[in-house]
Design a protein around this motif. Structure first.
Motif, PDB file in Angstrom:
ATOM      1  N   ALA A 193       0.843  -1.212   0.000  1.00 56.84           N
ATOM      2  CA  ALA A 193       0.000   0.000   0.000  1.00 56.84           C
ATOM      3  C   ALA A 193       0.876   1.258   0.000  1.00 56.84           C
ATOM      4  O   ALA A 193       0.566   2.231  -0.694  1.00 56.84           O
ATOM      5  CB  ALA A 193      -0.926  -0.019   1.209  1.00 56.84           C
ATOM      6  N   GLU A 194       1.951   1.233   0.768  1.00 49.97           N
ATOM      7  CA  GLU A 194       2.856   2.387   0.828  1.00 49.97           C
ATOM      8  C   GLU A 194       3.519   2.654  -0.525  1.00 49.97           C
ATOM      9  O   GLU A 194       3.717   3.801  -0.912  1.00 49.97           O
ATOM     10  CB  GLU A 194       3.955   2.154   1.875  1.00 49.97           C
ATOM     11  N   GLU A 235       2.318   1.612  -3.415  1.00 50.81           N
ATOM     12  CA  GLU A 235       1.280   1.612  -4.441  1.00 50.81           C
ATOM     13  C   GLU A 235       1.497   0.530  -5.491  1.00 50.81           C
ATOM     14  O   GLU A 235       1.480   0.784  -6.695  1.00 50.81           O
ATOM     15  CB  GLU A 235       1.184   2.991  -5.100  1.00 50.81           C
ATOM     16  N   VAL A 236       1.756  -0.679  -4.987  1.00 56.39           N
ATOM     17  CA  VAL A 236       1.849  -1.857  -5.857  1.00 56.39           C
ATOM     18  C   VAL A 236       1.027  -2.971  -5.199  1.00 56.39           C
ATOM     19  O   VAL A 236       0.527  -2.796  -4.086  1.00 56.39           O
ATOM     20  CB  VAL A 236       3.317  -2.329  -6.056  1.00 56.39           C
TER      21      VAL A 236
END
Lengths: 66, 140
Positions: free
Chosen positions: A21-22, A24-25
């Motif tokens: 999530a951090e 963005e994958v």
């Protein structure tokens, strides 16, 4: 290419999903990178370096060098 | 939706949105294809104007689906995009090689029936599915 992603993630007590999530994958991508099955692009490597506050070389190492 | 720690936009939510949009466009394209294929015979008795309109709507929806696919690809992460593009490349290669050979079979008299484009489409769909499964297994 070798990497310390799993170790750095464990030090911060993050799950693969949180790291994904951090960055963005997908979690699949984090898992593939950690297992050395997939080498990230330069932008993603920079993003990871920024997130951990390290240089790219501190996270990713050329697997062929001694 | 935002990530509480970094404030970045939720990548997964945006991917879900483009996936749904691609699904809607694909469903619309299939529906307009059915109307263009069966409408002339079953609904409007081969009226040329309506038939042309149905074909144009189908073409327009098809291009909308292509644009939605492009947007969808942009929201995938780099590994997912690689898996998708690898499967697409495999599909293109298999479709080209097998499609031309299939067409040749009739020309050289090895089959007696006329090759159907539907057979090629089915082969390409199956190839894409196999490519996606193989790619996802490889990076599991």
């Amino acid at each position: 290419m070798k990497n310390r992603l799993k170790v750095l993630r464990a030090e911060r007590d993050w799950t693969q999903a949180q790291l994904a999530a951090e960055l963005e994958v997908s979690r699949q991508t984090i898992n593939a990178i950690e297992k050395g099955k997939f080498d990230p692009s330069l932008p993603l490597a920079f993003k990871a370096a920024r997130l951990f506050g390290l240089s790219i070389e501190d996270i990713f190492q050329d697997g062929t060098s001694s | 939706m935002s990530n509480p720690k970094t404030g970045v936009k939720d990548w997964a939510a945006s991917k879900a949105k483009t996936t749904a949009r691609l699904g809607y466009w694909t469903a619309a394209w299939v529906a307009t294809m059915a109307v263009a294929a069966f409408g002339p015979r079953l609904i409007w008795d081969f009226q040329t104007a309506l038939t042309i309109l149905a074909v144009l709507v189908n073409l327009g929806t098809g291009f909308g689906m292509v644009a939605a696919t492009r947007t969808y690809l942009r929201t995938l992460d780099e590994l997912q995009r690689k898996i998708f593009l690898d499967a697409g490349a495999l599909t293109l290669g298999v479709g080209l090689v097998c499609g031309l050979s299939y067409e040749l079979l009739e020309d050289i008299g090895l089959i007696s029936f006329e090759p159907e484009i539907a057979h090629l489409v089915i082969l390409m769909c199956l190839t894409f599915v196999v490519g996606m499964i193989a790619g996802n297994r490889r990076y599991r």
